[in-house]
Design an enzyme around this catalytic site. Structure first.
Site, short mmCIF file in Angstrom:
data_model
loop_
_atom_site.label_atom_id
_atom_site.label_comp_id
_atom_site.label_asym_id
_atom_site.label_seq_id
_atom_site.Cartn_x
_atom_site.Cartn_y
_atom_site.Cartn_z
N SER A 89 -1.52 -2.88 3.86
CA SER A 89 -0.60 -3.98 3.52
C SER A 89 -0.18 -4.79 4.74
CB SER A 89 0.60 -3.47 2.72
OG SER A 89 1.28 -2.44 3.37
N CYS B 171 0.86 -1.18 0.00
CA CYS B 171 0.00 0.00 0.00
C CYS B 171 0.90 1.23 0.00
CB CYS B 171 -0.98 -0.02 1.18
SG CYS B 171 -0.24 0.16 2.81
N ASN C 204 2.45 1.43 4.24
CA ASN C 204 2.78 0.15 4.87
C ASN C 204 2.52 0.17 6.38
OD1 ASN C 204 5.69 -1.99 5.29
ND2 ASN C 204 3.62 -2.61 4.80
#
Length: 175
Positions: A31, A24, A27
């Site tokens: 993600s 993403c 993070n």
């Protein structure tokens, strides 16, 4: 247009574990949730030796930070731990992973812009391409929905990870 990920070309063994990276922007929310949920599902099925699971962000804003506390709290409510620390996704990751899962279309484009070969581009997919209910194809930014936004992201990621693992598990050659 995004191609369908072809699991029929995948053979997973203990010596050749399948390597996934969830990506993403920062993070710290989407993600790490993907990494934690997928790891949890793999552990539930006893498939740990067959997978290497990581996450990263396309930006470096949060490098070294743990997952957002709201993401961790929602995941823990579902029995999932988010233990990763944020790191930046880089061009070397395009060769390191078998499948790179972008959380939204913008991160998908950003990752593709780093790719220098068709083989690298073929490894990049959106997370929601594995969601039975993909809507607009994006895992939304959880901050836009308050606490419900974090729960919504968890549910989307859980559905998508479950579907993905269902597709990958038959490709495992148990020794």
């Amino acid at each position: 247009m995004e191609k369908e990920f072809d699991v029929t070309q995948t053979t997973i063994t203990r010596d050749n574990p399948f390597r996934l990276c969830f990506v993403c922007l920062g993070n710290i929310c989407r993600s790490p949730t993907g990494e934690g949920v997928f790891r949890h599902l793999v552990n539930e099925r006893g498939l740990q030796p067959y997978f290497f699971i990581d996450s990263a962000g396309t930006s470096a804003w949060h490098v070294g930070e743990p997952a957002n506390h709201n993401s961790r709290n929602v995941a823990e409510k579902h029995g999932v731990e988010l233990l990763s620390r944020a790191r930046k996704f880089g061009p070397a990751d395009l060769d390191e992973f078998d499948l790179i899962l972008a959380m939204d279309r913008q991160n998908y484009r950003d990752i593709l812009n780093m790719a220098s070969t068709d083989q690298q581009r073929a490894r990049v997919r959106t997370m929601r391409s594995f969601d039975p209910d993909p809507e607009d194809g994006n895992v939304p930014d959880p901050y836009q929905g308050g606490l419900n936004g974090f729960e919504n992201v968890y549910q989307i990621v859980y559905r998508s990870c479950s579907q993905l693992l269902d597709l990958l598990e038959p490709r495992i050659e148990r020794s």
